[in-house]
Motif scaffolding. Structure first.
Motif, PDB file in Angstrom:
ATOM      1  N   THR A  24       3.383   8.266   4.949  1.00  0.00           N
ATOM      2  CA  THR A  24       3.793   6.933   4.516  1.00  0.00           C
ATOM      3  C   THR A  24       3.858   6.858   2.978  1.00  0.00           C
ATOM      4  O   THR A  24       4.022   5.786   2.412  1.00  0.00           O
ATOM      5  N   GLY A  25       3.730   8.033   2.347  1.00  0.00           N
ATOM      6  CA  GLY A  25       3.746   8.053   0.880  1.00  0.00           C
ATOM      7  C   GLY A  25       4.988   8.733   0.349  1.00  0.00           C
ATOM      8  O   GLY A  25       5.024   9.110  -0.823  1.00  0.00           O
ATOM      9  N   ASN A  26       5.987   8.871   1.198  1.00  0.00           N
ATOM     10  CA  ASN A  26       7.186   9.597   0.804  1.00  0.00           C
ATOM     11  C   ASN A  26       8.401   8.852   1.367  1.00  0.00           C
ATOM     12  O   ASN A  26       8.428   8.527   2.560  1.00  0.00           O
ATOM     13  N   TYR A  89       2.482   4.687  -8.077  1.00  0.00           N
ATOM     14  CA  TYR A  89       2.166   4.000  -6.828  1.00  0.00           C
ATOM     15  C   TYR A  89       2.970   2.696  -6.724  1.00  0.00           C
ATOM     16  O   TYR A  89       3.570   2.396  -5.696  1.00  0.00           O
ATOM     17  N   LEU A  90       2.971   1.957  -7.846  1.00  0.00           N
ATOM     18  CA  LEU A  90       3.737   0.700  -7.844  1.00  0.00           C
ATOM     19  C   LEU A  90       5.220   0.988  -7.634  1.00  0.00           C
ATOM     20  O   LEU A  90       5.913   0.254  -6.935  1.00  0.00           O
ATOM     21  N   ASP A  91       5.685   2.069  -8.234  1.00  0.00           N
ATOM     22  CA  ASP A  91       7.084   2.487  -8.056  1.00  0.00           C
ATOM     23  C   ASP A  91       7.390   2.732  -6.600  1.00  0.00           C
ATOM     24  O   ASP A  91       8.423   2.308  -6.079  1.00  0.00           O
ATOM     25  N   LEU A  92       6.459   3.434  -5.936  1.00  0.00           N
ATOM     26  CA  LEU A  92       6.679   3.752  -4.527  1.00  0.00           C
ATOM     27  C   LEU A  92       6.676   2.476  -3.678  1.00  0.00           C
ATOM     28  O   LEU A  92       7.505   2.329  -2.774  1.00  0.00           O
ATOM     29  N   VAL A  93       5.764   1.552  -3.999  1.00  0.00           N
ATOM     30  CA  VAL A  93       5.746   0.280  -3.251  1.00  0.00           C
ATOM     31  C   VAL A  93       7.114  -0.395  -3.408  1.00  0.00           C
ATOM     32  O   VAL A  93       7.729  -0.849  -2.441  1.00  0.00           O
ATOM     33  N   ARG A  94       7.599  -0.420  -4.657  1.00  0.00           N
ATOM     34  CA  ARG A  94       8.883  -1.062  -4.954  1.00  0.00           C
ATOM     35  C   ARG A  94      10.011  -0.402  -4.177  1.00  0.00           C
ATOM     36  O   ARG A  94      10.796  -1.050  -3.489  1.00  0.00           O
ATOM     37  N   ARG A  95      10.045   0.944  -4.238  1.00  0.00           N
ATOM     38  CA  ARG A  95      11.166   1.658  -3.612  1.00  0.00           C
ATOM     39  C   ARG A  95      11.072   1.606  -2.089  1.00  0.00           C
ATOM     40  O   ARG A  95      12.063   1.442  -1.402  1.00  0.00           O
ATOM     41  N   ALA A  96       9.843   1.709  -1.561  1.00  0.00           N
ATOM     42  CA  ALA A  96       9.679   1.662  -0.102  1.00  0.00           C
ATOM     43  C   ALA A  96      10.063   0.283   0.426  1.00  0.00           C
ATOM     44  O   ALA A  96      10.735   0.162   1.454  1.00  0.00           O
ATOM     45  N   ALA A  98      12.179  -1.756  -0.874  1.00  0.00           N
ATOM     46  CA  ALA A  98      13.632  -1.935  -0.969  1.00  0.00           C
ATOM     47  C   ALA A  98      14.359  -1.089   0.076  1.00  0.00           C
ATOM     48  O   ALA A  98      15.413  -1.491   0.580  1.00  0.00           O
ATOM     49  N   ALA A  99      13.798   0.066   0.411  1.00  0.00           N
ATOM     50  CA  ALA A  99      14.518   1.013   1.273  1.00  0.00           C
ATOM     51  C   ALA A  99      14.356   0.724   2.761  1.00  0.00           C
ATOM     52  O   ALA A  99      15.088   1.275   3.580  1.00  0.00           O
ATOM     53  N   THR A 100      13.411  -0.118   3.133  1.00  0.00           N
ATOM     54  CA  THR A 100      13.181  -0.341   4.567  1.00  0.00           C
ATOM     55  C   THR A 100      13.214  -1.830   4.879  1.00  0.00           C
ATOM     56  O   THR A 100      13.032  -2.671   4.001  1.00  0.00           O
ATOM     57  N   SER A 101      13.397  -2.121   6.163  1.00  0.00           N
ATOM     58  CA  SER A 101      13.359  -3.539   6.535  1.00  0.00           C
ATOM     59  C   SER A 101      12.039  -3.866   7.223  1.00  0.00           C
ATOM     60  O   SER A 101      11.805  -5.019   7.603  1.00  0.00           O
ATOM     61  N   ILE A 102      11.181  -2.862   7.400  1.00  0.00           N
ATOM     62  CA  ILE A 102       9.887  -3.146   8.023  1.00  0.00           C
ATOM     63  C   ILE A 102       8.852  -3.456   6.929  1.00  0.00           C
ATOM     64  O   ILE A 102       8.993  -2.984   5.798  1.00  0.00           O
ATOM     65  N   PRO A 103       7.812  -4.223   7.273  1.00  0.00           N
ATOM     66  CA  PRO A 103       6.807  -4.541   6.253  1.00  0.00           C
ATOM     67  C   PRO A 103       6.099  -3.298   5.723  1.00  0.00           C
ATOM     68  O   PRO A 103       5.751  -2.397   6.479  1.00  0.00           O
ATOM     69  N   VAL A 104       5.922  -3.289   4.415  1.00  0.00           N
ATOM     70  CA  VAL A 104       5.179  -2.220   3.749  1.00  0.00           C
ATOM     71  C   VAL A 104       3.827  -2.809   3.336  1.00  0.00           C
ATOM     72  O   VAL A 104       3.764  -3.780   2.586  1.00  0.00           O
ATOM     73  N   TRP A 122      -0.636  -6.420  -9.017  1.00  0.00           N
ATOM     74  CA  TRP A 122       0.584  -5.669  -9.366  1.00  0.00           C
ATOM     75  C   TRP A 122       1.236  -5.106  -8.108  1.00  0.00           C
ATOM     76  O   TRP A 122       2.455  -4.998  -8.026  1.00  0.00           O
ATOM     77  N   ILE A 123       0.402  -4.738  -7.149  1.00  0.00           N
ATOM     78  CA  ILE A 123       0.944  -4.259  -5.869  1.00  0.00           C
ATOM     79  C   ILE A 123       1.725  -5.379  -5.180  1.00  0.00           C
ATOM     80  O   ILE A 123       2.810  -5.177  -4.651  1.00  0.00           O
ATOM     81  N   GLU A 124       1.178  -6.577  -5.228  1.00  0.00           N
ATOM     82  CA  GLU A 124       1.881  -7.723  -4.642  1.00  0.00           C
ATOM     83  C   GLU A 124       3.209  -7.943  -5.366  1.00  0.00           C
ATOM     84  O   GLU A 124       4.256  -8.100  -4.736  1.00  0.00           O
ATOM     85  N   GLN A 125       3.154  -7.903  -6.709  1.00  0.00           N
ATOM     86  CA  GLN A 125       4.386  -8.115  -7.485  1.00  0.00           C
ATOM     87  C   GLN A 125       5.424  -7.038  -7.207  1.00  0.00           C
ATOM     88  O   GLN A 125       6.618  -7.265  -7.292  1.00  0.00           O
ATOM     89  N   ALA A 126       4.953  -5.842  -6.841  1.00  0.00           N
ATOM     90  CA  ALA A 126       5.888  -4.743  -6.564  1.00  0.00           C
ATOM     91  C   ALA A 126       6.561  -4.905  -5.203  1.00  0.00           C
ATOM     92  O   ALA A 126       7.473  -4.148  -4.879  1.00  0.00           O
ATOM     93  N   GLY A 127       6.118  -5.854  -4.401  1.00  0.00           N
ATOM     94  CA  GLY A 127       6.834  -6.152  -3.157  1.00  0.00           C
ATOM     95  C   GLY A 127       6.093  -5.845  -1.876  1.00  0.00           C
ATOM     96  O   GLY A 127       6.666  -5.997  -0.782  1.00  0.00           O
ATOM     97  N   ALA A 128       4.833  -5.418  -1.964  1.00  0.00           N
ATOM     98  CA  ALA A 128       4.101  -5.146  -0.709  1.00  0.00           C
ATOM     99  C   ALA A 128       3.944  -6.450   0.069  1.00  0.00           C
ATOM    100  O   ALA A 128       3.733  -7.507  -0.521  1.00  0.00           O
ATOM    101  N   GLN A 129       4.073  -6.341   1.391  1.00  0.00           N
ATOM    102  CA  GLN A 129       3.945  -7.559   2.195  1.00  0.00           C
ATOM    103  C   GLN A 129       2.534  -7.773   2.713  1.00  0.00           C
ATOM    104  O   GLN A 129       2.228  -8.782   3.333  1.00  0.00           O
TER     105      GLN A 129
END
Ligand SMILES: Cc1cc2nc3c(=O)[nH]c(=O)nc-3n(C[C@H](O)[C@H](O)[C@H](O)COP(=O)(O)O)c2cc1C
Length: 337
Positions: A24-26, A89-96, A98-104, A122-129
């Motif tokens: 889940t980290g790639n 890590y924040l980058d990955l949260v952001r990209r994951a 954006a790249a998926t429609s399932i909750p991260v 910062w994790i929240e701001q990066a888009g984690a649900q």
């Protein structure tokens, strides 16, 4: 067949979640997990130690010349911890996200309630649900009381809860004196979900070389019994969502966890062993079980074997233990000596 469920307020298409692991980290494997049917993913943890190492590096960099050349510090760009610690890590949260429609769901792993907790926002701001909190704490100090250990969990949770508005779950240790009381205390401190359980990686001894062995063993299906017991006891008694987190190998374990009352079931070992595509096999097996018993949805079967629902609630308690011990039949013909 309606496999949908809710976890910490998140609407999920089915109850199967890929728990924290390298898979889940790639980005590639996250996409594969989604394609195979995973309803959500929990990212690998960002560890307190990684955050603090980043901060220490920056501190060392900016103070290295303090004695000889104080102006040097002004040559460094102004940095916040957000900019320096493991921002990959924040980058990955952001990209994951954006790249998926399932909750991260991101994961923070630490044991104190100080500075590193800023990362939650910062994790929240990066888009984690959602955010899963893993307090992997071994109270090896024998002076520490059970109350102090519990307080540590609650303090960390409260600090994280205050920092974010996304749902927060706690990946719980199975080693509290009273799991139920702790579950309620965590819920009152703001936990939206409880993940049963954190799997403690216990060392072994190499008796040839007299060394401590710290290998990582993937889980086995018989490990579901401890979480199964506590899910069955907690289901319907706590408002927090319940996640089952250990030992899924075949669809049978998923069915059992849902019968006990889990809202979602997580898996890692089965995917590391069988590949990401195993998600589809697990879901097909769950669907086949539901159809064969004429359940139209996961909702209809969830929790029907929890302690509150079964006819003999004592099956989970001491009375049953007595029956089991006294009912054991020794095969005397097999005894040696
Ligand atoms: C290689 C590996 C890496 C893991 N990394 C994390 C992690 O970063 N954070 C975490 O909370 N759990 C981590 N886990 C634990 C899993 O998320 C999971 O809780 C555990 O493996 C039990 O589930 P299973 O029986 O389906 O394997 C890891 C497990 C494995 C095998």
């Amino acid at each position: 067949m309606d496999l949908s469920t809710r976890y910490m307020g998140l609407a999920l298409k089915n109850p199967l979640v890929a728990s924290a692991s390298p898979l889940t980290g790639n980005l590639d494997s996250i996409r594969q997990l989604e394609d195979a049917g995973a309803a959500a993913i929990v990212m690998p943890s960002l560890f307190q130690e990684e955050i603090e190492a980043g901060e220490a590096r920056y501190h060392a960099l900016t103070t290295a010349y303090d004695d000889s050349w104080p102006e040097a510090a002004t040559n460094f760009p102004v940095m916040t911890a957000e900019k320096l610690a493991p921002h990959h890590y924040l980058d990955l949260v952001r990209r994951a996200s954006a790249a998926t429609s399932i909750p991260v769901i991101a994961s923070l792993n630490g044991i104190t309630d100080d500075g590193w907790i800023d990362y939650a926002k910062w994790i929240e701001q990066a888009g984690a649900q959602g955010l899963e909190l893993n307090v992997y704490f071994i109270p090896a100090d024998i002076a520490m009381t059970g109350h102090e250990v519990e307080q540590r969990y609650l303090d960390i949770l409260r600090a994280v809860r205050a920092a974010v508005s996304i749902p927060v779950s706690v990946k719980l240790s199975p080693y509290f004196s009273s799991i139920g009381h702790m579950a309620v205390a965590l819920q009152e401190a703001g936990a939206d979900g409880l993940v049963l359980f954190n799997r403690f990686y216990q060392p072994d001894f190499d008796i040839v070389n007299l060394k401590v062995v710290t290998d990582l063993r993937l889980s086995e299906p018989n490990e579901i019994r401890l979480p199964l017991l506590w899910l069955a006891v907690l289901a319907g008694r706590v408002k927090a969502s319940l996640a089952a987190a250990t030992g899924v190998t075949t669809p049978d374990e998923i069915v059992k966890y849902l019968l006990a009352g889990a809202d979602v079931v997580m898996t890692t070992s089965s995917l590391l062993r069988q590949g990401v595509g195993h998600i589809a096999v697990l879901l097909a097996g769950l669907e086949a079980w539901l159809s064969a018993r004429e359940f139209a949805s996961v909702g209809q079967m969830r929790g029907i074997m929890s302690q509150r629902k079964i006819k003999d609630p004592q099956a989970f308690e001491r009375t049953n233990y007595l029956k089991i011990l006294q009912g054991y039949r020794v095969d005397y013909t097999n005894r040696r000596g």
